[in-house]
Design a protein around this motif. Sequence first.
Motif, PDB file in Angstrom:
ATOM      1  N   MET A 298      12.914  73.383  87.092  1.00 23.99           N
ATOM      2  CA  MET A 298      13.388  72.325  86.225  1.00 23.99           C
ATOM      3  C   MET A 298      12.953  70.978  86.814  1.00 23.99           C
ATOM      4  SD  MET A 298      17.297  71.529  85.016  1.00 23.99           S
ATOM      5  CE  MET A 298      17.230  72.313  83.422  1.00 23.99           C
ATOM      6  N   THR A 299      12.477  70.096  85.971  1.00 23.35           N
ATOM      7  CA  THR A 299      12.087  68.754  86.401  1.00 23.35           C
ATOM      8  C   THR A 299      13.324  67.967  86.773  1.00 23.35           C
ATOM      9  OG1 THR A 299      10.260  68.824  84.837  1.00 23.35           O
ATOM     10  CG2 THR A 299      10.852  66.671  85.712  1.00 23.35           C
ATOM     11  N   GLU A 300      13.244  67.204  87.857  1.00 22.16           N
ATOM     12  CA  GLU A 300      14.389  66.403  88.272  1.00 22.16           C
ATOM     13  C   GLU A 300      14.489  65.154  87.412  1.00 22.16           C
ATOM     14  OE1 GLU A 300      16.047  64.246  92.232  1.00 22.16           O
ATOM     15  OE2 GLU A 300      15.183  66.251  92.413  1.00 22.16           O
ATOM     16  N   ALA A 301      15.717  64.837  86.986  1.00 16.48           N
ATOM     17  CA  ALA A 301      15.946  63.643  86.167  1.00 16.48           C
ATOM     18  C   ALA A 301      15.709  62.396  86.996  1.00 16.48           C
ATOM     19  CB  ALA A 301      17.379  63.646  85.638  1.00 16.48           C
ATOM     20  N   ARG A 302      15.230  61.372  86.344  1.00 22.01           N
ATOM     21  CA  ARG A 302      15.095  60.090  87.032  1.00 22.01           C
ATOM     22  C   ARG A 302      15.705  59.011  86.152  1.00 22.01           C
ATOM     23  NH1 ARG A 302      10.103  57.448  85.200  1.00 22.01           N
ATOM     24  NH2 ARG A 302       9.047  58.912  83.850  1.00 22.01           N
ATOM     25  N   ILE A 303      16.280  58.041  86.797  1.00 26.52           N
ATOM     26  CA  ILE A 303      16.878  56.920  86.087  1.00 26.52           C
ATOM     27  C   ILE A 303      15.803  55.852  85.931  1.00 26.52           C
ATOM     28  CG2 ILE A 303      18.698  55.161  86.143  1.00 26.52           C
ATOM     29  CD1 ILE A 303      19.725  58.081  85.903  1.00 26.52           C
TER      30      ILE A 303
ATOM     31  N   ALA B  72      36.463  67.481  73.621  1.00 28.15           N
ATOM     32  CA  ALA B  72      35.960  68.216  74.781  1.00 28.15           C
ATOM     33  C   ALA B  72      34.470  68.410  74.560  1.00 28.15           C
ATOM     34  CB  ALA B  72      36.666  69.558  74.906  1.00 28.15           C
ATOM     35  N   SER B  73      33.654  67.968  75.528  1.00 30.74           N
ATOM     36  CA  SER B  73      32.206  67.985  75.343  1.00 30.74           C
ATOM     37  C   SER B  73      31.464  68.487  76.564  1.00 30.74           C
ATOM     38  CB  SER B  73      31.688  66.580  75.022  1.00 30.74           C
ATOM     39  OG  SER B  73      32.235  66.110  73.813  1.00 30.74           O
ATOM     40  N   ASP B  74      30.351  69.142  76.281  1.00 35.80           N
ATOM     41  CA  ASP B  74      29.359  69.488  77.298  1.00 35.80           C
ATOM     42  C   ASP B  74      28.235  68.487  77.111  1.00 35.80           C
ATOM     43  OD1 ASP B  74      27.213  70.467  78.749  1.00 35.80           O
ATOM     44  OD2 ASP B  74      27.582  72.549  78.200  1.00 35.80           O
ATOM     45  N   HIS B  75      28.018  67.639  78.117  1.00 35.87           N
ATOM     46  CA  HIS B  75      26.994  66.598  78.030  1.00 35.87           C
ATOM     47  C   HIS B  75      25.703  66.985  78.739  1.00 35.87           C
ATOM     48  CE1 HIS B  75      29.652  63.838  76.025  1.00 35.87           C
ATOM     49  NE2 HIS B  75      30.552  63.953  76.986  1.00 35.87           N
ATOM     50  N   GLY B  76      25.582  68.242  79.139  1.00 35.39           N
ATOM     51  CA  GLY B  76      24.398  68.661  79.871  1.00 35.39           C
ATOM     52  C   GLY B  76      24.502  68.306  81.341  1.00 35.39           C
ATOM     53  N   VAL B  77      24.803  67.057  81.638  1.00 30.58           N
ATOM     54  CA  VAL B  77      24.978  66.606  83.019  1.00 30.58           C
ATOM     55  C   VAL B  77      26.395  66.866  83.511  1.00 30.58           C
ATOM     56  CG1 VAL B  77      23.221  64.805  82.811  1.00 30.58           C
ATOM     57  CG2 VAL B  77      25.600  64.235  82.337  1.00 30.58           C
ATOM     58  N   SER B  78      27.338  67.027  82.575  1.00 33.67           N
ATOM     59  CA  SER B  78      28.748  67.167  82.913  1.00 33.67           C
ATOM     60  C   SER B  78      29.474  67.895  81.794  1.00 33.67           C
ATOM     61  CB  SER B  78      29.383  65.781  83.112  1.00 33.67           C
ATOM     62  OG  SER B  78      29.337  65.047  81.892  1.00 33.67           O
ATOM     63  N   GLU B  79      30.697  68.315  82.107  1.00 33.76           N
ATOM     64  CA  GLU B  79      31.619  68.832  81.105  1.00 33.76           C
ATOM     65  C   GLU B  79      32.847  67.943  81.141  1.00 33.76           C
ATOM     66  OE1 GLU B  79      30.708  73.563  80.810  1.00 33.76           O
ATOM     67  OE2 GLU B  79      31.995  72.925  82.474  1.00 33.76           O
ATOM     68  N   ALA B  80      33.358  67.573  79.962  1.00 30.88           N
ATOM     69  CA  ALA B  80      34.399  66.550  79.917  1.00 30.88           C
ATOM     70  C   ALA B  80      35.495  66.882  78.907  1.00 30.88           C
ATOM     71  CB  ALA B  80      33.771  65.205  79.552  1.00 30.88           C
TER      72      ALA B  80
ATOM     73  N   ASP C 151      30.675  66.885  87.293  1.00 29.91           N
ATOM     74  CA  ASP C 151      29.222  66.769  87.161  1.00 29.91           C
ATOM     75  C   ASP C 151      28.551  68.049  87.613  1.00 29.91           C
ATOM     76  OD1 ASP C 151      28.854  64.192  86.156  1.00 29.91           O
ATOM     77  OD2 ASP C 151      28.794  63.268  88.149  1.00 29.91           O
ATOM     78  N   ARG C 152      27.595  68.502  86.822  1.00 28.97           N
ATOM     79  CA  ARG C 152      26.737  69.591  87.277  1.00 28.97           C
ATOM     80  C   ARG C 152      25.842  69.067  88.405  1.00 28.97           C
ATOM     81  NH1 ARG C 152      26.715  70.770  81.576  1.00 28.97           N
ATOM     82  NH2 ARG C 152      27.459  72.901  81.269  1.00 28.97           N
ATOM     83  N   PRO C 153      25.295  69.968  89.224  1.00 31.59           N
ATOM     84  CA  PRO C 153      24.336  69.517  90.235  1.00 31.59           C
ATOM     85  C   PRO C 153      23.149  68.827  89.559  1.00 31.59           C
ATOM     86  CG  PRO C 153      25.025  71.781  90.664  1.00 31.59           C
ATOM     87  CD  PRO C 153      25.586  71.400  89.311  1.00 31.59           C
ATOM     88  N   VAL C 154      22.613  67.776  90.176  1.00 29.45           N
ATOM     89  CA  VAL C 154      21.520  66.982  89.601  1.00 29.45           C
ATOM     90  C   VAL C 154      20.340  67.866  89.200  1.00 29.45           C
ATOM     91  CG1 VAL C 154      19.853  65.142  90.072  1.00 29.45           C
ATOM     92  CG2 VAL C 154      22.215  64.903  90.840  1.00 29.45           C
ATOM     93  N   ALA C 155      20.059  68.897  89.968  1.00 33.72           N
ATOM     94  CA  ALA C 155      18.932  69.783  89.666  1.00 33.72           C
ATOM     95  C   ALA C 155      19.099  70.513  88.331  1.00 33.72           C
ATOM     96  CB  ALA C 155      18.740  70.797  90.798  1.00 33.72           C
TER      97      ALA C 155
ATOM     98  N   ALA D 101      10.486  65.490  78.565  1.00 35.85           N
ATOM     99  CA  ALA D 101       9.162  65.823  79.095  1.00 35.85           C
ATOM    100  C   ALA D 101       8.664  64.804  80.113  1.00 35.85           C
ATOM    101  CB  ALA D 101       8.162  65.948  77.942  1.00 35.85           C
ATOM    102  N   ASP D 102       9.066  63.534  79.960  1.00 32.59           N
ATOM    103  CA  ASP D 102       8.629  62.497  80.901  1.00 32.59           C
ATOM    104  C   ASP D 102       9.532  62.395  82.127  1.00 32.59           C
ATOM    105  OD1 ASP D 102      10.912  61.275  79.907  1.00 32.59           O
ATOM    106  OD2 ASP D 102       9.893  59.464  79.219  1.00 32.59           O
ATOM    107  N   GLY D 103      10.525  63.299  82.246  1.00 35.57           N
ATOM    108  CA  GLY D 103      11.399  63.316  83.408  1.00 35.57           C
ATOM    109  C   GLY D 103      12.637  62.459  83.289  1.00 35.57           C
ATOM    110  N   THR D 104      12.793  61.718  82.181  1.00 32.34           N
ATOM    111  CA  THR D 104      13.991  60.893  82.020  1.00 32.34           C
ATOM    112  C   THR D 104      15.168  61.765  81.586  1.00 32.34           C
ATOM    113  OG1 THR D 104      13.357  60.339  79.753  1.00 32.34           O
ATOM    114  CG2 THR D 104      12.710  58.781  81.499  1.00 32.34           C
ATOM    115  N   LEU D 105      16.341  61.296  81.850  1.00 34.53           N
ATOM    116  CA  LEU D 105      17.566  62.014  81.544  1.00 34.53           C
ATOM    117  C   LEU D 105      17.697  62.278  80.049  1.00 34.53           C
ATOM    118  CD1 LEU D 105      20.042  63.019  83.120  1.00 34.53           C
ATOM    119  CD2 LEU D 105      21.091  60.800  82.728  1.00 34.53           C
ATOM    120  N   ALA D 106      18.163  63.474  79.688  1.00 35.03           N
ATOM    121  CA  ALA D 106      18.323  63.871  78.286  1.00 35.03           C
ATOM    122  C   ALA D 106      19.753  64.368  78.044  1.00 35.03           C
ATOM    123  CB  ALA D 106      17.304  64.948  77.923  1.00 35.03           C
TER     124      ALA D 106
END
Length: 176
Positions: free
Chosen positions: A1-6, A117-125, A141-145, A151-156
């Motif tokens: 999995m590509t690592e997210a970048r801010i 109640a939502s799953d945001h991909g990066v977290s569950e809330a 928060d899920r682990p960053v990995a 496709a460009d590596g930005t957070l989705a």
Amino acid sequence: MTEARIVPVESPNPPVATGTRIGHVHLKVADLDRALGFYRDVLGFQVTQRYGDQAVFLSAGGYHHHIGLNTWESRGGSPPPPGTTGLFHVALLYPDRPALADALRRLVEAGLALDGASDHGVSEALYLTDPDGNGVELYWDRPVAEWPVNADGTLAMVTRRLDLGALLADAPARAA
């Protein structure tokens, strides 16, 4: 999995120091004991200091305080009406999914309703409203990995329905 970048937005100033965090929130409440019934008795935060019927400080794990509650300017007051500025919600970060599941179990046992109640991909809330009308987000928060990326590596980030039954199944067994 590509690592997210801010991807930072241009600013004339340098960014805040890495490692800076929000240390605590201090809320104005109408009734201190009612607020304690929520933050201490339901969510499980521990009182570290109390100033009579005017203020109380609560902690997770012995920190001086994560949540401050006071009635200095708000005793008997009402929440701000919709359409005004102010706090949207305070987000309380749990260390892992089982801890969030335990928080959900506490809410269910207390008969408190969720606003969402939502799953945001990066977290569950979990989203709810405290007795004074403040929005509260409980999340992990899920682990960053594992964060979803474009496709460009930005957070989705996404907003999907969170399976509350599956989350409750991850709650740790209660000590006898």
